[in-house]
Design an enzyme around this catalytic site. Sequence first.
Site, PDB file in Angstrom:
ATOM      1  N   GLY A 295      -8.051  20.312  18.832  1.00 29.19           N
ATOM      2  CA  GLY A 295      -7.443  21.864  18.853  1.00 29.19           C
ATOM      3  C   GLY A 295      -7.751  22.399  19.775  1.00 29.19           C
ATOM      4  N   GLY A 296      -7.927  24.205  19.707  1.00 32.40           N
ATOM      5  CA  GLY A 296      -8.596  24.604  20.877  1.00 32.40           C
ATOM      6  C   GLY A 296     -10.012  24.884  21.549  1.00 32.40           C
TER       7      GLY A 296
ATOM      8  N   GLU B 277       1.162  -1.261   7.754  1.00 34.56           N
ATOM      9  CA  GLU B 277       0.825   0.285   8.508  1.00 34.56           C
ATOM     10  C   GLU B 277      -0.194   0.059  10.387  1.00 34.56           C
ATOM     11  OE1 GLU B 277      -1.326   2.157   6.883  1.00 34.56           O
ATOM     12  OE2 GLU B 277      -1.511   3.406   9.406  1.00 34.56           O
TER      13      GLU B 277
ATOM     14  N   ASP C 259       0.758   4.102   5.521  1.00 38.23           N
ATOM     15  CA  ASP C 259       0.920   3.568   4.985  1.00 38.23           C
ATOM     16  C   ASP C 259       0.523   4.553   3.792  1.00 38.23           C
ATOM     17  OD1 ASP C 259       1.805   0.597   5.279  1.00 38.23           O
ATOM     18  OD2 ASP C 259      -0.071   0.248   5.010  1.00 38.23           O
TER      19      ASP C 259
ATOM     20  N   GLN D  93       0.621  -1.023  -0.590  1.00 42.82           N
ATOM     21  CA  GLN D  93       0.269  -0.072  -0.251  1.00 42.82           C
ATOM     22  C   GLN D  93       0.774   1.459   0.250  1.00 42.82           C
ATOM     23  OE1 GLN D  93      -3.204   2.751   2.429  1.00 42.82           O
ATOM     24  NE2 GLN D  93      -3.342   0.318   2.626  1.00 42.82           N
TER      25      GLN D  93
END
Length: 482
Positions: A303-304, A195, A224, A73
């Site tokens: 995130g924030g 993977e 991959d 892959q």
Amino acid sequence: MRDSVNLEDTKMAKSNGKKANPTKAKAAPKKKAAKVTAATATNNGLPKPSNKPYGQAGLALQGVRILDFTHVQSGPTCTQLLAYMGADVIKVERPGVGDITRGQLRDVPNADSLYFTMLNGTKRSITIDSKHPKGMDILNRLIKTCDVLVENFAPGALDRMGLTWEYIHKLNPRMIVASVKGFGPGPYEDCKVYENVAQCAGGAASTTGFREGPPLVTGAQIGDSGTGLHLALGIVSALYQRIRTGRGQKVLCAMQDGVLNLARVKLRDQQRLAHGPLTEYSQYSEGIPFGKAVPRAGNDSGGGQPAWLLKCKGWESDPDAYIYFITQAPVWESICDVIGEPTWKTDPDYATPKARLPRLKKIFERIEVWTMTKTKFEVMDICNALDIPVGPILSMKEIAEDESLRKTGTVVEVDHPTRGKYLTVGNPIKLSDSPARVERSPLLGEHTEEILSKVLGYSAAEIGDIEKSGAIAPPEKSKAAA
Ligand code: CAO
């Protein structure tokens, strides 16, 4: 070289607001300076802009030829993308065997699997036994004619074939040799990697899943396909540098590095942890102390802007009836109105992002009471109109049937001679002047003769000899022919 000095002077003059006058460049002898025309100066040495309509000026990587020694892959993801961008990708496969994925997870008897067909579109396939002397002759010719060799064999396999960097570079100093390996130089460099090994070693698994559960791998193939994408960028950069240097270079992407690059926000949080608890993690609002390493954060936002996954109407029977809901601070008031809690807009316990942090669990429970009265698509419609960022959990069935993804060429149906029509993922990168070339995958060795004659210039008699030698056909076939 001197021309480029003049061009720099020109750029500087322009940025100083003065009119560029390349002929006045200080260090350049008169004769050379005169060669720099206004056209080349303003275009940085590029040709004049094409006046062909956009989309009709050829493909981005047209003229680039890739010797594709990839399998499974990671490598195939990279070369397929380059093929979509217009490169001529020649996939070298072992006679009679081919890429192992041709036969893995088969859904249609005797047809190449979707595993293979969805990662090898728009390529040509040639079978060559690289350990046969005549096979090596063919490879030598391919090396001389290609721009990039891409491989993702286990460490040392390419060298064992005799294709060392020194050997390749001697045959073709312009060749770029691009590799995916599991690990970079270090204690694990000789390991074979798939993977999920990369997801574990790259920091993704330890930070994925729920706090009370074990580490989790994700279904997105960040080890991959993610590393294949990194490699494609490395190759294109090396091609660009080659325009200046005239020589190729090695490009290496380790899957561990690729995963870490995608998981960098967790390395960010590891460092923040030294300065106190991670207040946006729901663990904080639940009053559970943090340990020494970044914990798994379930469906918390990375995130924030605090976020969580919420049930929607029908969740009892539909495993994908969920919406991802982001309580973005600028739209907090709209959120309060839409869920029926207008007093939260001014209540000091809820009015500011900081005040909300210890109450996130309660807030999301309340929002969920509202989302459970709507389907995920209704929540989308209502929230998008108010600029509240939300995302429906789309099943692969819904994605396969999504008309808009078909229209943009992100999901493409192609026809295959032995398996019939199948869906593949087209080019996710859209270039306005280079339409994607998304075609079916090749059959094993489908283009062997075409490449031998048209690309490498072998005569019909020579091809006959090669066929008999066993260098391009499976051993039983070549014995029978002899
Ligand atoms: N003619 C003759 N021999 C060929 C050939 C050809 N056309 N193509 C491949 N081979 C041989 C190789 O020379 C090698 O032989 P030796 O080991 O005897 O030198 C062998 O086939 C296959 O090499 P391999 O070790 O790469 O294959 P594998 O199935 O044992 O391992 C994998 C697969 C993926 C674990 C390993 O290739 C790897 O670690 N690659 C790097 C990391 C990577 O890309 N992983 C992602 C894979 S996708 O999940």
